[in-house]
Design a protein around this motif. Structure first.
Motif, mmCIF file in Angstrom:
data_model
loop_
_atom_site.group_PDB
_atom_site.id
_atom_site.type_symbol
_atom_site.label_atom_id
_atom_site.label_comp_id
_atom_site.label_asym_id
_atom_site.label_seq_id
_atom_site.Cartn_x
_atom_site.Cartn_y
_atom_site.Cartn_z
ATOM 1 N N ALA A 28 0.825 -1.207 0.000
ATOM 2 C CA ALA A 28 0.000 0.000 0.000
ATOM 3 C C ALA A 28 0.861 1.260 0.000
ATOM 4 N N MET A 29 1.958 1.244 0.756
ATOM 5 C CA MET A 29 2.822 2.414 0.805
ATOM 6 C C MET A 29 3.493 2.660 -0.536
ATOM 7 N N LEU A 30 3.940 1.601 -1.174
ATOM 8 C CA LEU A 30 4.565 1.745 -2.483
ATOM 9 C C LEU A 30 3.582 2.309 -3.498
ATOM 10 N N ASP A 31 2.353 1.822 -3.478
ATOM 11 C CA ASP A 31 1.364 2.342 -4.418
ATOM 12 C C ASP A 31 1.022 3.803 -4.117
ATOM 13 N N ALA A 32 1.007 4.169 -2.842
ATOM 14 C CA ALA A 32 0.735 5.559 -2.483
ATOM 15 C C ALA A 32 1.832 6.480 -3.015
ATOM 16 N N ILE A 33 3.069 6.005 -2.982
ATOM 17 C CA ILE A 33 4.184 6.801 -3.497
ATOM 18 C C ILE A 33 4.113 6.911 -5.023
ATOM 19 N N LEU A 34 3.851 5.800 -5.657
ATOM 20 C CA LEU A 34 3.860 5.759 -7.119
ATOM 21 C C LEU A 34 2.615 6.382 -7.734
ATOM 22 N N SER A 35 1.513 6.388 -6.995
ATOM 23 C CA SER A 35 0.242 6.884 -7.528
ATOM 24 C C SER A 35 -0.422 7.845 -6.537
ATOM 25 N N PRO A 36 -0.090 9.128 -6.590
ATOM 26 C CA PRO A 36 -0.761 10.099 -5.702
ATOM 27 C C PRO A 36 -2.282 10.089 -5.867
ATOM 28 N N ASP A 37 -2.779 9.727 -7.032
ATOM 29 C CA ASP A 37 -4.212 9.626 -7.269
ATOM 30 C C ASP A 37 -4.741 8.352 -6.623
ATOM 31 N N ARG A 38 -5.486 8.503 -5.541
ATOM 32 C CA ARG A 38 -5.975 7.340 -4.796
ATOM 33 C C ARG A 38 -6.823 6.409 -5.659
ATOM 34 N N GLU A 39 -7.586 6.964 -6.568
ATOM 35 C CA GLU A 39 -8.494 6.146 -7.375
ATOM 36 C C GLU A 39 -7.742 5.211 -8.316
ATOM 37 N N SER A 40 -6.482 5.509 -8.595
ATOM 38 C CA SER A 40 -5.708 4.691 -9.523
ATOM 39 C C SER A 40 -4.866 3.636 -8.827
ATOM 40 N N ARG A 41 -4.904 3.610 -7.500
ATOM 41 C CA ARG A 41 -4.035 2.686 -6.769
ATOM 42 C C ARG A 41 -4.548 1.255 -6.830
ATOM 43 N N TYR A 42 -3.616 0.356 -6.851
ATOM 44 C CA TYR A 42 -3.901 -1.079 -6.911
ATOM 45 C C TYR A 42 -4.084 -1.641 -5.508
ATOM 46 N N HIS A 43 -3.190 -1.284 -4.604
ATOM 47 C CA HIS A 43 -3.208 -1.787 -3.222
ATOM 48 C C HIS A 43 -3.507 -0.656 -2.239
ATOM 49 N N SER A 44 -4.258 -0.977 -1.197
ATOM 50 C CA SER A 44 -4.546 -0.012 -0.141
ATOM 51 C C SER A 44 -4.472 -0.715 1.221
ATOM 52 N N PHE A 45 -4.339 0.079 2.260
ATOM 53 C CA PHE A 45 -4.354 -0.463 3.625
ATOM 54 C C PHE A 45 -4.926 0.600 4.541
ATOM 55 N N ASN A 46 -5.904 0.210 5.342
ATOM 56 C CA ASN A 46 -6.540 1.131 6.281
ATOM 57 C C ASN A 46 -6.395 0.579 7.684
ATOM 58 N N ALA A 47 -5.496 1.193 8.459
ATOM 59 C CA ALA A 47 -5.218 0.719 9.819
ATOM 60 C C ALA A 47 -6.332 1.070 10.788
ATOM 61 N N GLY A 48 -7.276 1.913 10.351
ATOM 62 C CA GLY A 48 -8.403 2.269 11.210
ATOM 63 C C GLY A 48 -9.721 1.971 10.536
ATOM 64 N N TRP A 49 -9.784 0.858 9.830
ATOM 65 C CA TRP A 49 -10.953 0.543 9.020
ATOM 66 C C TRP A 49 -12.225 0.402 9.866
ATOM 67 N N ALA A 50 -12.122 -0.265 11.007
ATOM 68 C CA ALA A 50 -13.240 -0.424 11.933
ATOM 69 C C ALA A 50 -12.654 -0.622 13.322
ATOM 70 N N ALA A 51 -13.493 -0.580 14.323
ATOM 71 C CA ALA A 51 -13.008 -0.741 15.691
ATOM 72 C C ALA A 51 -12.280 -2.080 15.844
ATOM 73 N N GLY A 52 -10.992 -2.017 16.144
ATOM 74 C CA GLY A 52 -10.207 -3.229 16.351
ATOM 75 C C GLY A 52 -9.886 -3.997 15.082
ATOM 76 N N GLU A 53 -10.119 -3.375 13.915
ATOM 77 C CA GLU A 53 -9.884 -4.070 12.652
ATOM 78 C C GLU A 53 -9.110 -3.190 11.670
ATOM 79 N N GLU A 54 -8.217 -3.832 10.925
ATOM 80 C CA GLU A 54 -7.503 -3.197 9.833
ATOM 81 C C GLU A 54 -7.873 -3.935 8.548
ATOM 82 N N MET A 55 -7.782 -3.243 7.407
ATOM 83 C CA MET A 55 -8.096 -3.927 6.162
ATOM 84 C C MET A 55 -7.100 -3.591 5.070
#
Length: 230
Positions: A28-55
């Motif tokens: 996810a970090m590599l894609d964020a660096i390579l693609s500033p446009d979030r909509e074009s990213r292949y991989h993502s990671f959300n450490a605060g996706w839900a209470a006690g959950e990451e996705m």
């Protein structure tokens, strides 16, 4: 992956939960660096996706995707190959028998999660695995795969970078997907979860700064940049 696989093979080849989580953060970090446009990213990671959950998630822009939920219970993996013979949309609107039938109670909320179902509440899934926090292996359902299908559940194309976990594999992927050269040394650094600095960023994308990535670093849960000496 060079050879075709199913969820059975994937279960034997995925790393443990902690290593998988680290790999997903790096992707996810590599894609964020390579693609500033979030909509074009292949991989993502959300450490605060839900209470006690990451996705962790992947979307290839053509209808294929996966989601991995990390929680105190362990990890739950959902994959969807949109052209798979095991798609619910070719099976009377129901998940293929066995794919999610044996998911344990600890992960049933993931099966029913609205983000992973369609507007009719049907789980959008062709491949599913789970691993409890004390398990020593990944588990999957008892599945009778369609006969004569080379890639019945879509696993072959969905999880390539989770099986071939080398920086070289990401470099090949990114150079093809983003159509630009990708510095292998920098990929290795991010795979090692090295805190970012401007030199590392510039070797991957000269137009991105640490300030640009502050929100992404926080959302991904990537190690924060080292403080500059005063």
């Amino acid at each position: 992956m060079d050879e075709r696989v199913t969820v059975h093979d994937l279960a034997r080849r995925l790393p443990g939960v902690a290593d998988l989580r680290n790999l997903c953060r790096s992707l996810a970090m590599l894609d964020a660096i390579l693609s500033p446009d979030r909509e074009s990213r292949y991989h993502s990671f959300n450490a605060g996706w839900a209470a006690g959950e990451e996705m962790a998630s992947m979307r290839n822009g053509s209808g294929d995707e996966y989601s991995i939920v990390f929680s105190a219970a362990g990890a739950y993996v959902r994959g969807f190959g949109h052209e798979s013979a095991m798609s619910p949309y070719g099976n009377d609107g129901e998940p293929w028998p066995g794919v999610i039938d044996e998911v344990p109670e600890a992960f049933r909320s993931c099966v029913e999660e609205p983000a992973f179902t369609d507007e009719d509440g049907v789980p959008v899934v062709t491949a599913c695995l789970w691993r409890g926090k004390t398990d020593d292996q990944w588990h999957h359902g008892t599945i009778g795969f369609p006969v004569g299908r080379a890639d019945p559940d879509g696993t072959t194309g969905l999880f390539e970078l989770l099986v071939d976990r080398t920086p070289e594999a990401f470099q090949r992927f990114a150079e093809d997907y983003y159509e630009l050269p990708v510095d292998l040394r920098a990929v290795r650094d991010v795979y090692a979860l090295r805190p970012l600095d401007q030199q590392l960023l510039s070797s991957l994308n000269a137009e991105v700064t640490l300030a640009d990535l502050a929100q992404d670093i926080s959302e991904i849960g990537y190690p924060p940049p080292a403080r500059e000496p005063v």
